[in-house]
Design a protein around this motif. Structure first.
Motif, mmCIF file in Angstrom:
data_model
loop_
_atom_site.group_PDB
_atom_site.id
_atom_site.type_symbol
_atom_site.label_atom_id
_atom_site.label_comp_id
_atom_site.label_asym_id
_atom_site.label_seq_id
_atom_site.Cartn_x
_atom_site.Cartn_y
_atom_site.Cartn_z
ATOM 1 N N THR A 2 0.715 -1.149 -0.033
ATOM 2 C CA THR A 2 0.079 0.031 -0.051
ATOM 3 C C THR A 2 0.899 1.238 -0.127
ATOM 4 O O THR A 2 1.647 1.109 0.660
ATOM 5 C CB THR A 2 -0.941 0.117 1.229
ATOM 6 N N LYS A 4 0.524 5.290 0.383
ATOM 7 C CA LYS A 4 -0.307 6.465 0.679
ATOM 8 C C LYS A 4 0.479 7.768 0.638
ATOM 9 O O LYS A 4 1.417 7.803 1.483
ATOM 10 C CB LYS A 4 -1.052 6.181 2.081
ATOM 11 N N THR A 6 0.029 11.913 2.008
ATOM 12 C CA THR A 6 -0.578 12.633 3.088
ATOM 13 C C THR A 6 0.222 13.970 3.229
ATOM 14 O O THR A 6 1.467 14.029 3.149
ATOM 15 C CB THR A 6 -0.795 11.951 4.405
ATOM 16 N N TYR A 65 4.118 7.085 2.304
ATOM 17 C CA TYR A 65 4.112 5.798 3.332
ATOM 18 C C TYR A 65 4.079 4.585 2.432
ATOM 19 O O TYR A 65 3.203 4.624 1.457
ATOM 20 C CB TYR A 65 2.831 5.790 4.332
ATOM 21 N N ASN A 67 3.440 0.620 2.853
ATOM 22 C CA ASN A 67 2.995 -0.291 3.882
ATOM 23 C C ASN A 67 3.012 0.239 5.129
ATOM 24 O O ASN A 67 3.370 -0.409 6.258
ATOM 25 C CB ASN A 67 3.765 -1.771 3.873
ATOM 26 N N GLU A 68 2.559 1.546 5.409
ATOM 27 C CA GLU A 68 2.251 2.319 6.549
ATOM 28 C C GLU A 68 3.435 2.731 7.164
ATOM 29 O O GLU A 68 3.624 3.283 8.204
ATOM 30 C CB GLU A 68 1.540 1.345 7.507
ATOM 31 N N GLU A 69 4.719 2.678 6.433
ATOM 32 C CA GLU A 69 5.838 3.217 7.030
ATOM 33 C C GLU A 69 6.149 4.596 6.360
ATOM 34 O O GLU A 69 6.189 4.347 4.963
ATOM 35 C CB GLU A 69 6.937 2.023 7.092
ATOM 36 N N LEU A 70 6.794 5.616 6.955
ATOM 37 C CA LEU A 70 7.185 6.736 6.384
ATOM 38 C C LEU A 70 8.435 6.456 5.366
ATOM 39 O O LEU A 70 9.517 6.126 5.721
ATOM 40 C CB LEU A 70 7.377 7.735 7.278
#
Length: 172
Positions: A2, A4, A6, A65, A67-70
């Motif tokens: 994933t 993302k 932001t 991000y 996989n949810e990691e910055l």
């Protein structure tokens, strides 16, 4: 997998400062003296400098991000926030940095596409950026993404004057 993206805000200041210093240092430490690197990092990524950038309505900063990691970040500028006066039709990509473990996952392309989206939303017809003449990997990436070299300008790393290629791309 994933991905993302932001938008950053003042609440992200410490995180932005850390990733800015880490990614810049990792990218350029081997080609610069420790003294020049330290001087540049202290000036460019000082918390007060980053606060000014975050508060400027003509600049936007985004985290990416994986996989949810910055994994990295993007900074774009329009109007008077541009580091060179390129004109009203331009959006500047001032920074695209990806942390080393996350490189080669297409994140740079995602951030570049975000910059294009912002440019289109702002009615800009061209993108530009500066890239160090010795950063062959980045130059190859930007060439692949349709940028061409249109000039050069000086960039100061501490007390050393370096040359950045100015690369631009016309949006369709």
């Amino acid at each position: 997998m994933t991905i993302k993206i932001t938008k950053c805000s003042r609440e992200d200041l410490q995180t932005l400062q850390k990733i800015s210093i880490d990614t810049f240092h990792d990218t350029f430490k081997d080609q610069n003296t420790p003294e020049n690197m330290e001087a540049y990092l202290a000036k460019a990524f000082h918390s007060e400098q980053l606060e000014r950038e975050l508060a400027n309505p003509s600049s936007e900063i985004y985290f990416v991000y994986f996989n949810e990691e910055l994994a990295g970040y993007l900074k774009v500028n329009i109007n008077d926030a541009q580091s060179e006066k390129m004109g009203e039709e331009f959006l500047e990509i001032e920074r695209i940095y990806i942390r080393s473990p996350f490189q080669n996952h297409g994140l740079g392309k995602h951030l570049l596409n975000k910059a294009i989206e912002i440019a289109m939303d702002q009615n800009k017809s061209k993108l530009w950026l500066g890239v160090w003449e010795k950063n062959r990997k980045a130059i190859a990436f930007y060439n692949k993404m349709g940028f061409i070299q249109t000039g050069a300008h000086s960039f100061y790393m501490g007390d050393e004057e370096q040359t950045d290629f100015i690369m631009s791309k016309t949006l369709v």
